[in-house]
Design an enzyme around this catalytic site. Structure first.
Site, PDB file in Angstrom:
ATOM      1  N   ASP A 143       0.853  -1.189   0.000  1.00 20.08           N
ATOM      2  CA  ASP A 143       0.000   0.000   0.000  1.00 20.08           C
ATOM      3  C   ASP A 143       0.890   1.241   0.000  1.00 20.08           C
ATOM      4  O   ASP A 143       0.977   1.964   0.993  1.00 20.08           O
ATOM      5  CB  ASP A 143      -0.938  -0.033   1.216  1.00 20.08           C
ATOM      6  CG  ASP A 143      -1.988   1.069   1.179  1.00 20.08           C
ATOM      7  OD1 ASP A 143      -2.031   1.829   0.190  1.00 20.08           O
ATOM      8  OD2 ASP A 143      -2.753   1.183   2.147  1.00 20.08           O
ATOM      9  N   TRP A 144       1.562   1.444  -1.118  1.00 22.29           N
ATOM     10  CA  TRP A 144       2.459   2.598  -1.315  1.00 22.29           C
ATOM     11  C   TRP A 144       1.607   3.742  -1.865  1.00 22.29           C
ATOM     12  O   TRP A 144       1.141   3.680  -2.988  1.00 22.29           O
ATOM     13  CB  TRP A 144       3.563   2.197  -2.285  1.00 22.29           C
ATOM     14  CG  TRP A 144       4.491   3.289  -2.737  1.00 22.29           C
ATOM     15  CD1 TRP A 144       4.475   4.616  -2.397  1.00 22.29           C
ATOM     16  CD2 TRP A 144       5.589   3.128  -3.641  1.00 22.29           C
ATOM     17  NE1 TRP A 144       5.490   5.289  -3.027  1.00 22.29           N
ATOM     18  CE2 TRP A 144       6.192   4.403  -3.797  1.00 22.29           C
ATOM     19  CE3 TRP A 144       6.139   2.043  -4.336  1.00 22.29           C
ATOM     20  CZ2 TRP A 144       7.303   4.599  -4.626  1.00 22.29           C
ATOM     21  CZ3 TRP A 144       7.240   2.249  -5.161  1.00 22.29           C
ATOM     22  CH2 TRP A 144       7.820   3.514  -5.295  1.00 22.29           C
ATOM     23  N   GLU A 145       1.375   4.742  -0.992  1.00 26.85           N
ATOM     24  CA  GLU A 145       0.540   5.881  -1.405  1.00 26.85           C
ATOM     25  C   GLU A 145       1.407   7.127  -1.503  1.00 26.85           C
ATOM     26  O   GLU A 145       1.730   7.709  -0.490  1.00 26.85           O
ATOM     27  CB  GLU A 145      -0.588   6.086  -0.406  1.00 26.85           C
ATOM     28  CG  GLU A 145      -1.502   4.859  -0.319  1.00 26.85           C
ATOM     29  CD  GLU A 145      -2.731   5.095   0.556  1.00 26.85           C
ATOM     30  OE1 GLU A 145      -3.125   6.255   0.776  1.00 26.85           O
ATOM     31  OE2 GLU A 145      -3.301   4.102   1.018  1.00 26.85           O
ATOM     32  N   PHE A 146       1.724   7.523  -2.698  1.00 25.93           N
ATOM     33  CA  PHE A 146       1.659   6.849  -3.991  1.00 25.93           C
ATOM     34  C   PHE A 146       2.985   7.111  -4.694  1.00 25.93           C
ATOM     35  O   PHE A 146       3.611   8.135  -4.394  1.00 25.93           O
ATOM     36  CB  PHE A 146       0.527   7.435  -4.866  1.00 25.93           C
ATOM     37  CG  PHE A 146      -0.855   7.144  -4.327  1.00 25.93           C
ATOM     38  CD1 PHE A 146      -1.414   5.880  -4.463  1.00 25.93           C
ATOM     39  CD2 PHE A 146      -1.572   8.142  -3.693  1.00 25.93           C
ATOM     40  CE1 PHE A 146      -2.691   5.619  -3.982  1.00 25.93           C
ATOM     41  CE2 PHE A 146      -2.846   7.876  -3.201  1.00 25.93           C
ATOM     42  CZ  PHE A 146      -3.401   6.608  -3.348  1.00 25.93           C
TER      43      PHE A 146
END
Ligand code: NAG
Ligand code: NAG
Length: 380
Positions: A143-146
């Site tokens: 969950d790399w935002e972003f």
């Protein structure tokens, strides 16, 4: 011989390539997923999760160490991880557990540093696999935002390609089922930042991930107090802020529909109306409304509606619900909007849906139950 050929071509072919006969993607069991925020451990332990309602439950969140790029946990996290997998699989051996890495407030630059280099990627990947196996998880989620520009989108692609290779190799050498690899992504496949168009790497995603969790929410919020909004609108004829727009962008980018899981929020967003008599979606507002900086969990919305005897409206245009009393206004997903979204997701061929976050549902799991029942079992 001719008969054998006939049999092979016409009888076995459908078994080997059932999708090419039907002209559709292969049928995969639906994903009914939800994230469990680990900070609710005390008030909402993993043992409180109704595992009959979900196929996949995500532990949210973990972060690698910012110097070693590996996962290093304090004892409390170790205990929470074991408690999570042990209690879920004991309750329901068919439920799959994953841990999610990152989250909304996490250090995006750290992901960019890790993903920019083959050897740092490998340290991170190996550590993620080791962690998953050690604690009995079935998969990992990014969950790399972003990724913030074209370069970081390339790093994102490099990371998931290498991750998939390592997962497949590990499964082969250990003779275990491969870990699942998923990612939580923006609601649309591309967006503009400071004039630069950045696109998620659709091809790498399609090849390397089991599916993406498309975050179909947060289209409106405290950053714009001038008007009320349906923050997870399925449709919006006037702007690109809708799940319909976002999902369509992913499909046209080339990600197969059965690799897309649609996000549904178990929380609402509130505003203070400028004029209590003007109270539709998009009505003029002056500030955020009740809740924590304009955010209420579903259970808090229910409590608010009951306590204030608020008027509840279903907005068929956006597929959302809102309630208002005096100048307080809350937009959220009700049973009706949620089940319509689930039906929509299934009708357009998506793999399933997920919730952020399961602990926000009512004590009797009202939304999660209706969502699960709305997905039609279409196995023949
Ligand atoms: C790593 O994290 C620590 C603790 O949060 C922080 O003090 C430090 O500045 C970080 N280092 C880098 C290189 O980001
Ligand atoms: C939506 O439209 C606005 C205004 O044209 C644009 O700045 C933004 O990048 C678009 N967002 C997406 C996800 O396409």
């Amino acid at each position: 011989m001719a008969l054998l050929k006939f049999l092979l071509c016409f009888l076995l072919f459908p078994l080997i390539f059932p999708s090419s006969i039907a002209g559709a993607a292969p049928m995969l069991p639906p994903v009914k997923a939800a994230y469990w925020p680990s900070w609710v451990l005390e008030t909402f332990p993993p043992s409180a999760i109704d595992t009959a309602l979900f196929t996949h439950v995500y532990f949210a969140f973990l972060m690698p160490d910012n110097r070693s790029f590996a996962f290093e946990f304090p004892d409390t996290t170790v205990a929470a991880l074991s408690q999570f997998t042990t209690s879920l699989t004991r309750k329901n051996p068919s439920v799959k557990t994953l841990f999610s890495i990152g989250g909304g407030g996490s250090d995006s630059d750290l992901f960019a540093r890790i993903a920019s280099d083959t050897s740092s990627r490998q340290i991170f990947i190996d550590s993620s696999i080791k962690t998953a196996r050690k604690f009995g998880f079935h998969g990992v989620d990014l969950d790399w935002e972003f990724p913030k520009d074209t370069t970081e989108m390339k790093y994102f692609a490099d990371l998931i390609i290498q991750w998939r290779k390592t997962i497949d190799r590990e499964a082969k050498t250990t003779s275990r089922p491969p870990l699942l690899l998923t990612a939580a992504v923006y609601y649309a496949s591309e967006f503009l930042t400071y004039g630069e168009r950045r696109s998620f790497p659709a091809e790498a995603i399609s090849k390397s991930l089991d599916w993406i969790n498309v975050m179909c929410f947060d289209y409106h919020g405290s950053w714009d107090t001038s008007a009320t909004g349906a923050h997870a609108a399925l449709f919006d004829p006037h702007t690109n802020l809708s799940s319909h727009y976002g999902l369509r962008s992913w499909i046209s980018a080339g990600v197969p529909r059965n690799k897309m899981v649609m996000g549904i929020p178990l929380y609402g967003k509130s505003w203070t109306l400028k004029d209590p008599n003007v109270h539709g979606v998009g009505a003029p507002a002056t500030a955020v409304g009740p809740g924590d900086n304009g955010i209420l969990t579903y259970v808090q919305v229910q409590e608010f509606n009951k306590r204030t005897a608020a008027t509840v409206v279903y907005d068929i245009r956006t597929v959302s619900a809102y309630s208002y009393v005096e100048s307080s206004w809350v937009g959220y997903d009700s049973v009706q909007s949620t089940t319509t979204k689930v039906e929509f997701a299934q009708a357009i061929g998506l793999r399933g849906y997920f919730f952020w976050a399961l602990s926000y549902d009512s004590a009797d799991w009202e939304i999660s139950t209706h969502a699960s029942n709305a997905w039609v079992d279409d196995r023949l």
